[in-house]
Design a protein around this motif. Structure first.
Motif, PDB file in Angstrom:
ATOM      1  N   GLN A 250       0.867  -1.184   0.000  1.00 33.28           N
ATOM      2  CA  GLN A 250       0.000   0.000   0.000  1.00 33.28           C
ATOM      3  C   GLN A 250       0.899   1.228   0.000  1.00 33.28           C
ATOM      4  O   GLN A 250       1.842   1.324   0.789  1.00 33.28           O
ATOM      5  N   ILE A 251       0.584   2.171  -0.890  1.00 32.12           N
ATOM      6  CA  ILE A 251       1.452   3.337  -1.057  1.00 32.12           C
ATOM      7  C   ILE A 251       0.640   4.628  -1.036  1.00 32.12           C
ATOM      8  O   ILE A 251      -0.580   4.626  -1.224  1.00 32.12           O
ATOM      9  N   VAL A 252       1.364   5.726  -0.838  1.00 34.57           N
ATOM     10  CA  VAL A 252       0.794   7.052  -1.055  1.00 34.57           C
ATOM     11  C   VAL A 252       1.704   7.770  -2.049  1.00 34.57           C
ATOM     12  O   VAL A 252       2.934   7.710  -1.928  1.00 34.57           O
ATOM     13  N   VAL A 253       1.101   8.393  -3.048  1.00 40.71           N
ATOM     14  CA  VAL A 253       1.870   9.181  -4.010  1.00 40.71           C
ATOM     15  C   VAL A 253       2.391  10.433  -3.308  1.00 40.71           C
ATOM     16  O   VAL A 253       1.653  11.108  -2.572  1.00 40.71           O
ATOM     17  N   VAL A 260       6.160   3.839   0.485  1.00 41.78           N
ATOM     18  CA  VAL A 260       5.682   2.461   0.627  1.00 41.78           C
ATOM     19  C   VAL A 260       5.317   2.256   2.092  1.00 41.78           C
ATOM     20  O   VAL A 260       6.178   2.006   2.940  1.00 41.78           O
ATOM     21  N   MET A 261       4.033   2.368   2.396  1.00 41.15           N
ATOM     22  CA  MET A 261       3.609   2.404   3.789  1.00 41.15           C
ATOM     23  C   MET A 261       3.636   1.039   4.472  1.00 41.15           C
ATOM     24  O   MET A 261       3.667   0.958   5.693  1.00 41.15           O
ATOM     25  N   THR A 262       3.627  -0.035   3.691  1.00 43.60           N
ATOM     26  CA  THR A 262       3.639  -1.383   4.270  1.00 43.60           C
ATOM     27  C   THR A 262       5.001  -2.067   4.151  1.00 43.60           C
ATOM     28  O   THR A 262       5.098  -3.281   4.312  1.00 43.60           O
ATOM     29  N   ILE A 263       6.047  -1.302   3.881  1.00 40.47           N
ATOM     30  CA  ILE A 263       7.373  -1.912   3.709  1.00 40.47           C
ATOM     31  C   ILE A 263       7.806  -2.623   4.993  1.00 40.47           C
ATOM     32  O   ILE A 263       7.490  -2.199   6.104  1.00 40.47           O
ATOM     33  N   GLY A 271      17.568  -3.671   0.149  1.00 40.90           N
ATOM     34  CA  GLY A 271      17.978  -2.492  -0.599  1.00 40.90           C
ATOM     35  C   GLY A 271      17.370  -2.324  -1.981  1.00 40.90           C
ATOM     36  O   GLY A 271      17.752  -1.418  -2.729  1.00 40.90           O
ATOM     37  N   ARG A 272      16.395  -3.173  -2.334  1.00 42.03           N
ATOM     38  CA  ARG A 272      15.801  -3.073  -3.675  1.00 42.03           C
ATOM     39  C   ARG A 272      14.734  -1.986  -3.758  1.00 42.03           C
ATOM     40  O   ARG A 272      14.461  -1.448  -4.816  1.00 42.03           O
ATOM     41  N   ILE A 273      14.115  -1.676  -2.622  1.00 40.40           N
ATOM     42  CA  ILE A 273      13.194  -0.544  -2.523  1.00 40.40           C
ATOM     43  C   ILE A 273      13.453   0.167  -1.198  1.00 40.40           C
ATOM     44  O   ILE A 273      14.080  -0.384  -0.302  1.00 40.40           O
ATOM     45  N   GLN A 274      12.967   1.392  -1.102  1.00 40.91           N
ATOM     46  CA  GLN A 274      13.071   2.159   0.129  1.00 40.91           C
ATOM     47  C   GLN A 274      11.662   2.532   0.583  1.00 40.91           C
ATOM     48  O   GLN A 274      10.726   2.479  -0.195  1.00 40.91           O
ATOM     49  N   ARG A 275      11.564   2.927   1.837  1.00 43.84           N
ATOM     50  CA  ARG A 275      10.266   3.386   2.332  1.00 43.84           C
ATOM     51  C   ARG A 275       9.790   4.591   1.513  1.00 43.84           C
ATOM     52  O   ARG A 275       8.645   4.666   1.086  1.00 43.84           O
ATOM     53  N   VAL A 276      10.694   5.542   1.301  1.00 48.42           N
ATOM     54  CA  VAL A 276      10.371   6.709   0.481  1.00 48.42           C
ATOM     55  C   VAL A 276      11.089   6.557  -0.850  1.00 48.42           C
ATOM     56  O   VAL A 276      12.324   6.579  -0.914  1.00 48.42           O
TER      57      VAL A 276
END
Length: 280
Positions: A250-253, A260-263, A271-276
């Motif tokens: 679940q994300i917020v633009v 990425v709010m559910t990270i 390290g493949r994605i970040q929270r922001v």
């Protein structure tokens, strides 16, 4: 997830909620709780345990420890607190005391919680022991398909750019994208606009704006894309009985990408994605 509606683009853009900072704070809390359930349940996923038992463990943790409401329970009659989809089940699998995990199984657990009226929704895949190479590759590709979608999100782009990127990646890995089920807007209700398709198609003219909150959750199949709805009215399986895999966030633009709010911590460590995500 529903079939995509036909609407004038101006109507659709205006019907998508833009969340305030106060709402985003509450959504972050719900999302953290939802992601914590996926971490909590992992040690229980082993050969011989039933999907019904996994559902009970999640239910008790959500209700008694987190003090949240499991959103799927009684949602349009759904009988359980979680969706657990095993092997050829694409989505909406109903946990059962008759379904026992065996070595080589792959399963998706989909968790949505309601905290103070705000929803947090996510899912991930688990592998029971070792599985065959094709299924292992499928699970890895499903996670990367989600990440490809996350890296696409930024304000000003058309919504269908997400689906275009996910489809291109998935098909490059020799897998197929399910058409009938999609991501969705979420916030103070379980499902709202926009509907986020994971393949390239008409999006009703939706342009992403900061404050939009939705899920990205591509379902990809090892075989063909066609699915069938079972007699219980919920369980969706691949028509050719090939395995299916799905990850969901679940994300917020944001002003320059998405949050990425559910990270989960495990993903941050990889390290493949970040929270922001800064996707400019």
């Amino acid at each position: 997830a529903h079939s995509f509606p036909t609407r004038r683009s101006s109507d659709l853009n205006m019907s998508i909620p833009l969340r305030t900072e106060d709402e985003i704070v509450k959504l972050r809390e719900a999302c953290k709780l939802a992601s914590d359930v996926l971490v909590m349940i992992e040690p229980y996923i082993k050969e011989g345990v039933s999907t019904g038992e996994l559902d009970r463990i999640c239910h008790d943790y959500m209700v008694n420890v987190q003090k949240v409401i499991p959103a799927p329970l009684n949602y349009h009659g759904f009988p359980k607190a979680t969706c657990i989809s095993l092997n050829e089940v694409v989505c909406h699998g109903i946990p059962s005391d008759d379904k026992y995990l065996k070595k080589g199984d792959i399963l998706n657990i989909d968790i949505t919680v309601i905290k103070d009226g705000y929803y947090g929704d996510n899912s991930k895949m688990y592998i029971v022991g070792e599985t065959n190479l094709r299924s292992k590759k499928l699970v890895e590709a499903a996670q990367e398909a989600l990440y490809v979608g996350l890296r696409t999100v930024k304000p000003g782009i058309r919504l269908n750019e997400i689906g275009k990127a996910v489809q291109k990646y998935t098909e490059s890995q020799t897998f197929s994208v399910v058409r009938e089920y999609c991501g969705h807007g979420i916030g103070t209700e379980f499902h709202c606009e926009p509907q986020v398709l994971h393949y390239y198609a008409d999006d009703g003219g939706v342009v992403l704006k900061p404050g939009m909150v939705f899920t990205i959750e591509p379902m990809i199949n090892a075989g063909k894309k066609e699915v069938r709805l079972m007699g219980d009215g919920w369980t969706v399986k691949t028509k050719d009985r090939s395995h299916s895999a799905q990850f969901e966030h679940q994300i917020v633009v944001t002003e320059n990408g998405c949050e990425v709010m559910t990270i989960r911590d495990e993903e941050i460590a990889e390290g493949r994605i970040q929270r922001v995500m800064v996707n400019v």
